[in-house]
Write a protein that holds these residues in place. Structure first.
Motif, PDB file in Angstrom:
ATOM      1  N   TYR A  30       0.831  -1.199   0.000  1.00 32.46           N
ATOM      2  CA  TYR A  30       0.000   0.000   0.000  1.00 32.46           C
ATOM      3  C   TYR A  30       0.868   1.252   0.000  1.00 32.46           C
ATOM      4  O   TYR A  30       1.797   1.383   0.794  1.00 32.46           O
ATOM      5  CB  TYR A  30      -0.924   0.026   1.214  1.00 32.46           C
ATOM      6  N   VAL A  31       0.584   2.171  -0.901  1.00 35.49           N
ATOM      7  CA  VAL A  31       1.248   3.461  -0.955  1.00 35.49           C
ATOM      8  C   VAL A  31       0.178   4.538  -0.894  1.00 35.49           C
ATOM      9  O   VAL A  31      -0.700   4.605  -1.765  1.00 35.49           O
ATOM     10  CB  VAL A  31       2.079   3.623  -2.240  1.00 35.49           C
ATOM     11  N   ALA A  32       0.227   5.361   0.128  1.00 31.71           N
ATOM     12  CA  ALA A  32      -0.795   6.389   0.304  1.00 31.71           C
ATOM     13  C   ALA A  32      -0.656   7.486  -0.742  1.00 31.71           C
ATOM     14  O   ALA A  32       0.455   7.806  -1.172  1.00 31.71           O
ATOM     15  CB  ALA A  32      -0.684   6.988   1.702  1.00 31.71           C
ATOM     16  N   PRO A  33      -1.764   8.076  -1.167  1.00 30.54           N
ATOM     17  CA  PRO A  33      -1.675   9.225  -2.071  1.00 30.54           C
ATOM     18  C   PRO A  33      -1.078  10.430  -1.341  1.00 30.54           C
ATOM     19  O   PRO A  33      -1.112  10.499  -0.114  1.00 30.54           O
ATOM     20  CB  PRO A  33      -3.136   9.473  -2.460  1.00 30.54           C
ATOM     21  N   THR A  86      -2.749   0.651  14.378  1.00 32.79           N
ATOM     22  CA  THR A  86      -2.559   2.040  13.985  1.00 32.79           C
ATOM     23  C   THR A  86      -2.393   2.169  12.472  1.00 32.79           C
ATOM     24  O   THR A  86      -2.950   3.074  11.839  1.00 32.79           O
ATOM     25  CB  THR A  86      -1.334   2.649  14.692  1.00 32.79           C
ATOM     26  N   ALA A  87      -1.625   1.246  11.869  1.00 34.71           N
ATOM     27  CA  ALA A  87      -1.427   1.290  10.421  1.00 34.71           C
ATOM     28  C   ALA A  87      -2.741   1.104   9.687  1.00 34.71           C
ATOM     29  O   ALA A  87      -2.997   1.749   8.652  1.00 34.71           O
ATOM     30  CB  ALA A  87      -0.421   0.229   9.984  1.00 34.71           C
ATOM     31  N   ASP A  88      -3.620   0.218  10.229  1.00 37.86           N
ATOM     32  CA  ASP A  88      -4.927   0.014   9.606  1.00 37.86           C
ATOM     33  C   ASP A  88      -5.761   1.294   9.685  1.00 37.86           C
ATOM     34  O   ASP A  88      -6.452   1.660   8.720  1.00 37.86           O
ATOM     35  CB  ASP A  88      -5.668  -1.126  10.297  1.00 37.86           C
ATOM     36  N   ALA A  89      -5.720   1.953  10.845  1.00 35.62           N
ATOM     37  CA  ALA A  89      -6.484   3.192  11.006  1.00 35.62           C
ATOM     38  C   ALA A  89      -5.987   4.270  10.047  1.00 35.62           C
ATOM     39  O   ALA A  89      -6.786   4.992   9.436  1.00 35.62           O
ATOM     40  CB  ALA A  89      -6.385   3.681  12.448  1.00 35.62           C
ATOM     41  N   LEU A  93      -7.570   6.242   6.454  1.00 30.67           N
ATOM     42  CA  LEU A  93      -7.537   7.686   6.222  1.00 30.67           C
ATOM     43  C   LEU A  93      -6.667   8.045   5.018  1.00 30.67           C
ATOM     44  O   LEU A  93      -6.334   9.207   4.807  1.00 30.67           O
ATOM     45  CB  LEU A  93      -7.000   8.393   7.472  1.00 30.67           C
ATOM     46  N   GLU A  94      -6.292   7.030   4.240  1.00 27.03           N
ATOM     47  CA  GLU A  94      -5.417   7.194   3.069  1.00 27.03           C
ATOM     48  C   GLU A  94      -4.062   7.785   3.461  1.00 27.03           C
ATOM     49  O   GLU A  94      -3.546   8.697   2.816  1.00 27.03           O
ATOM     50  CB  GLU A  94      -6.096   8.049   1.991  1.00 27.03           C
ATOM     51  N   ASP A  96      -0.029   6.478   5.058  1.00 28.66           N
ATOM     52  CA  ASP A  96       0.895   5.441   5.498  1.00 28.66           C
ATOM     53  C   ASP A  96       2.027   6.136   6.252  1.00 28.66           C
ATOM     54  O   ASP A  96       2.013   7.355   6.442  1.00 28.66           O
ATOM     55  CB  ASP A  96       1.413   4.609   4.326  1.00 28.66           C
ATOM     56  N   LYS A  97       2.990   5.356   6.718  1.00 28.01           N
ATOM     57  CA  LYS A  97       4.042   5.927   7.552  1.00 28.01           C
ATOM     58  C   LYS A  97       4.805   7.029   6.830  1.00 28.01           C
ATOM     59  O   LYS A  97       5.081   8.093   7.392  1.00 28.01           O
ATOM     60  CB  LYS A  97       5.015   4.827   8.005  1.00 28.01           C
ATOM     61  N   GLU A  98       5.146   6.797   5.554  1.00 27.53           N
ATOM     62  CA  GLU A  98       5.917   7.806   4.830  1.00 27.53           C
ATOM     63  C   GLU A  98       5.122   9.086   4.644  1.00 27.53           C
ATOM     64  O   GLU A  98       5.638  10.186   4.857  1.00 27.53           O
ATOM     65  CB  GLU A  98       6.360   7.265   3.470  1.00 27.53           C
ATOM     66  N   GLU A  99       3.848   8.956   4.277  1.00 29.49           N
ATOM     67  CA  GLU A  99       3.052  10.157   4.059  1.00 29.49           C
ATOM     68  C   GLU A  99       2.747  10.873   5.374  1.00 29.49           C
ATOM     69  O   GLU A  99       2.645  12.108   5.411  1.00 29.49           O
ATOM     70  CB  GLU A  99       1.765   9.815   3.316  1.00 29.49           C
TER      71      GLU A  99
END
Length: 276
Positions: A30-33, A86-89, A93-94, A96-99
């Protein structure tokens, strides 16, 4: 996220992927926008250590429209997802850790810019050079200043500065920076300048910078000693008597007998420096 179906012990393939230490799913891909940025177009100075970036930052900070604080070290400002869910939450919300880290970096930038009352912010932390692709992902509209210095002069400066210098380690460090600088120079639409030119003709160099940043040139930039730039201290930038003098001083040249490994010598030649 898909839920496991049936008794977990009978349907192991449907179980969620193992979690990494930060709470993210291993291998979920998964990569968040990219979230909206408060600061759309920050300015980054990319340089090796001991290349005059503190001088450049105080000259820029002396401009009425430009805020250039001490080294911000954003790359070491991390987010820790301390619980498994926490990662699921955050994914819901679209994010991830990097974003999440990117939004934090952006908030820090915005806060400093708002406090200054200026409209352009510059971060001159040299290790940013090592992660410039990630900064570019975070801020696609960022502007870039590539500040070069003769690698032989950088090696000499690091050697003089350190208590127990390791020549091989220093050359390897300068080469690491040099490789990333060359990547940035060739890839980014950056304003490229040299420390030697900056100190030899500061008015011309700063006029070129102002044109790139689309601000009018101000003569006050050359008299940075009359402005408050915060405390000069280790790990936040140069703190030597030279920078604390408040005056632009000539760049120390590379020694005529400076020995550079072949790859570093090759980079020096590409940047227009003589190599003995």
């Amino acid at each position: 996220m898909a839920q496991a179906v049936g008794p977990p012990r009978r349907n192991l393939a449907a179980l969620p992927a193992p979690r990494a230490a930060d709470g993210s799913r291993a291998g979920d891909g998964y990569v968040a926008p990219r979230a909206p940025r408060l600061v759309d177009s920050p300015v980054f100075v990319l340089s090796c250590v001991r290349s005059g970036s503190t001088l450049l930052r105080v000259l820029l900070n002396s401009h009425s429209s430009i805020r250039a604080p001490h080294e911000m070290h954003l790359r070491t400002l991390h987010v820790h997802l301390s619980r498994g869910f926490t990662a699921d939450a955050m994914r819901a919300l679209e994010l991830d850790k990097e974003e999440l880290e990117h939004t934090l970096w952006d908030r820090v930038m915005h806060l400093e810019l708002a406090r200054s009352g200026k409209r352009i912010i510059v971060d001159k932390t040299p290790p940013n050079t090592l992660i410039w692709p990630r900064l570019h992902r975070c801020w696609p509209n960022a502007r870039w200043i590539v500040l070069l210095r003769h690698p032989g002069a950088v090696v000499a400066s690091l050697t003089d500065r350190r208590t127990d210098p390791d020549p091989e380690q220093i050359r390897a460090e300068v080469l690491d920076y040099g490789v990333r600088l060359e990547e940035a120079r060739r890839t980014l639409d950056a304003h490229v300048m040299t420390y030697e030119d900056l100190t030899a003709d500061p008015e011309r160099a700063t006029r070129g910078l102002c044109a790139y940043l689309d601000v009018p040139w101000e003569s006050a930039m050359l008299d940075y000693g009359k402005k408050d730039h915060g405390t000069f201290r280790p790990q936040l930038g140069d703190w030597s008597p030279t920078i604390r003098s408040g005056r632009i001083q000539p760049a120390r040249p590379a020694g005529p007998k400076a020995e550079l490994p072949p790859r570093l010598a090759e980079l020096a030649k590409k940047w227009g420096y003589p190599v003995g």
